[in-house]
Design a protein around this motif. Structure first.
Motif, PDB file in Angstrom:
ATOM      1  N   GLN A 146      -1.657  12.414 -40.407  1.00  0.00           N
ATOM      2  CA  GLN A 146      -2.263  13.657 -39.935  1.00  0.00           C
ATOM      3  C   GLN A 146      -1.260  14.810 -39.976  1.00  0.00           C
ATOM      4  N   ALA A 147       0.026  14.495 -39.972  1.00  0.00           N
ATOM      5  CA  ALA A 147       1.045  15.547 -40.112  1.00  0.00           C
ATOM      6  C   ALA A 147       0.896  16.231 -41.466  1.00  0.00           C
TER       7      ALA A 147
ATOM      8  N   SER B 183       3.954  32.703 -45.728  1.00  0.00           N
ATOM      9  CA  SER B 183       5.051  33.613 -46.064  1.00  0.00           C
ATOM     10  C   SER B 183       6.059  32.917 -46.965  1.00  0.00           C
ATOM     11  N   ASP B 184       6.899  33.711 -47.631  1.00  0.00           N
ATOM     12  CA  ASP B 184       7.947  33.140 -48.478  1.00  0.00           C
ATOM     13  C   ASP B 184       8.902  32.285 -47.659  1.00  0.00           C
ATOM     14  N   ALA B 185       9.232  32.762 -46.454  1.00  0.00           N
ATOM     15  CA  ALA B 185      10.164  32.026 -45.613  1.00  0.00           C
ATOM     16  C   ALA B 185       9.588  30.668 -45.235  1.00  0.00           C
ATOM     17  N   GLY B 186       8.310  30.658 -44.856  1.00  0.00           N
ATOM     18  CA  GLY B 186       7.680  29.404 -44.470  1.00  0.00           C
ATOM     19  C   GLY B 186       7.562  28.439 -45.631  1.00  0.00           C
ATOM     20  N   LEU B 187       7.214  28.939 -46.809  1.00  0.00           N
ATOM     21  CA  LEU B 187       7.096  28.087 -47.990  1.00  0.00           C
ATOM     22  C   LEU B 187       8.448  27.548 -48.430  1.00  0.00           C
ATOM     23  N   THR B 188       9.488  28.389 -48.296  1.00  0.00           N
ATOM     24  CA  THR B 188      10.838  27.935 -48.637  1.00  0.00           C
ATOM     25  C   THR B 188      11.264  26.810 -47.706  1.00  0.00           C
ATOM     26  N   LEU B 189      10.942  26.958 -46.435  1.00  0.00           N
ATOM     27  CA  LEU B 189      11.274  25.935 -45.447  1.00  0.00           C
ATOM     28  C   LEU B 189      10.572  24.621 -45.776  1.00  0.00           C
TER      29      LEU B 189
ATOM     30  N   ASP C  90       5.265  30.346 -40.372  1.00  0.00           N
ATOM     31  CA  ASP C  90       4.077  30.762 -41.105  1.00  0.00           C
ATOM     32  C   ASP C  90       4.147  30.282 -42.558  1.00  0.00           C
ATOM     33  N   LEU C  91       3.278  29.358 -42.927  1.00  0.00           N
ATOM     34  CA  LEU C  91       3.327  28.768 -44.263  1.00  0.00           C
ATOM     35  C   LEU C  91       2.706  29.657 -45.336  1.00  0.00           C
TER      36      LEU C  91
ATOM     37  N   LYS D   1      -3.617  21.792 -44.745  1.00  0.00           N
ATOM     38  CA  LYS D   1      -4.688  22.731 -44.431  1.00  0.00           C
ATOM     39  C   LYS D   1      -4.160  24.116 -44.090  1.00  0.00           C
ATOM     40  N   ALA D   2      -2.931  24.180 -43.562  1.00  0.00           N
ATOM     41  CA  ALA D   2      -2.349  25.479 -43.202  1.00  0.00           C
ATOM     42  C   ALA D   2      -1.963  26.286 -44.439  1.00  0.00           C
TER      43      ALA D   2
END
Length: 229
Positions: free
Chosen positions: A32-33, A8-14, A5-6, A39-40
């Motif tokens: 497109q990647a 969330s903090d975890a997703g953004l950190t990843l 999940d982008l 967009k997410a």
């Protein structure tokens, strides 16, 4: 595999870790990647907290008008891109508290300076390849279609001479188009004229200043419509 999940903090950190050594989500060019991940996100990541992700987001935003033309499968979700399953980050909110001995451990950094240098070298090589490819790509000039009102002093102004004086203005990147006379009241008519300009070559402010300098005929001018080509 893939991003979590982008929002969330975890997703953004990843994501931040992923693009810290990459210019793009996959390969050496925007695709497109990048569009799917961009967009997410919904909004730009914090530059203070996620500097690499913020840099990547700002760069991909420059392609927004070209998203539909980028290579890749536009139907794939952002979750198919990113690290292997074993690299996914645990949600910080659910992770156990770190002990005092862990304070100096960089969970996402390189193991040593040699790895950091190698990552920097790879990143620079990829950036150089991208710049070279982009420099070789023909640049399409951005153009605008503009409708301009030119108003005379009164009903005795020679509108034919006024239009001729306006059209006499020549600039690289400027093309005059069709025109007509539009009644404004009390027997006075204004000149409404179309033009096409190359945005990087022609300043509309400077063009209006030149028109305003035709003092014998011109009282003022206004841009009434403008559309990008």
């Amino acid at each position: 595999m893939g991003f979590t999940d982008l929002l969330s903090d975890a997703g953004l950190t990843l994501l931040n870790n992923w693009v810290s050594t990459r210019s793009y989500i996959t390969g050496y060019n925007a695709s497109q990647a990048d569009v799917a991940v961009f967009k997410a996100l919904k909004e730009a990541p914090s530059a203070d907290k996620y500097p690499a992700a913020a840099r990547w987001y700002k760069h991909i935003a420059t392609y927004e008008d070209e998203f539909a033309t980028l290579e890749g499968d536009a139907s794939k979700p952002y979750t198919v891109y990113g690290p292997e399953e074993s690299e996914l980050t645990v949600n910080p909110a659910k992770a156990p508290a770190a002990s005092a001995d862990d304070d100096d451990v960089d969970l996402f950094g390189s193991d040593d300076e040699e790895e950091d240098a190698e990552a920097a070298r790879i990143r620079e090589e990829r950036l150089a390849a991208y710049r070279e490819k982009k420099a070789a790509k023909p640049k399409v000039a951005a153009k605008s279609v503009v409708t301009l009102d030119v108003k005379p002093w009164d009903d005795e102004t020679d509108l034919v001479a006024m239009e001729a004086a306006v059209r006499a203005i020549e600039k690289d990147g400027l093309l005059w188009g069709a025109s007509k006379l539009v009644p404004v009241g009390f027997g006075i008519k204004k000149l409404q004229i179309n033009l096409v300009v190359e945005d990087e070559k022609v300043s509309l402010d400077e063009l209006q200043e030149q028109i305003q300098e035709i003092e014998d005929y011109v009282q003022s001018s206004d841009i009434v419509a403008m559309q990008k080509l």
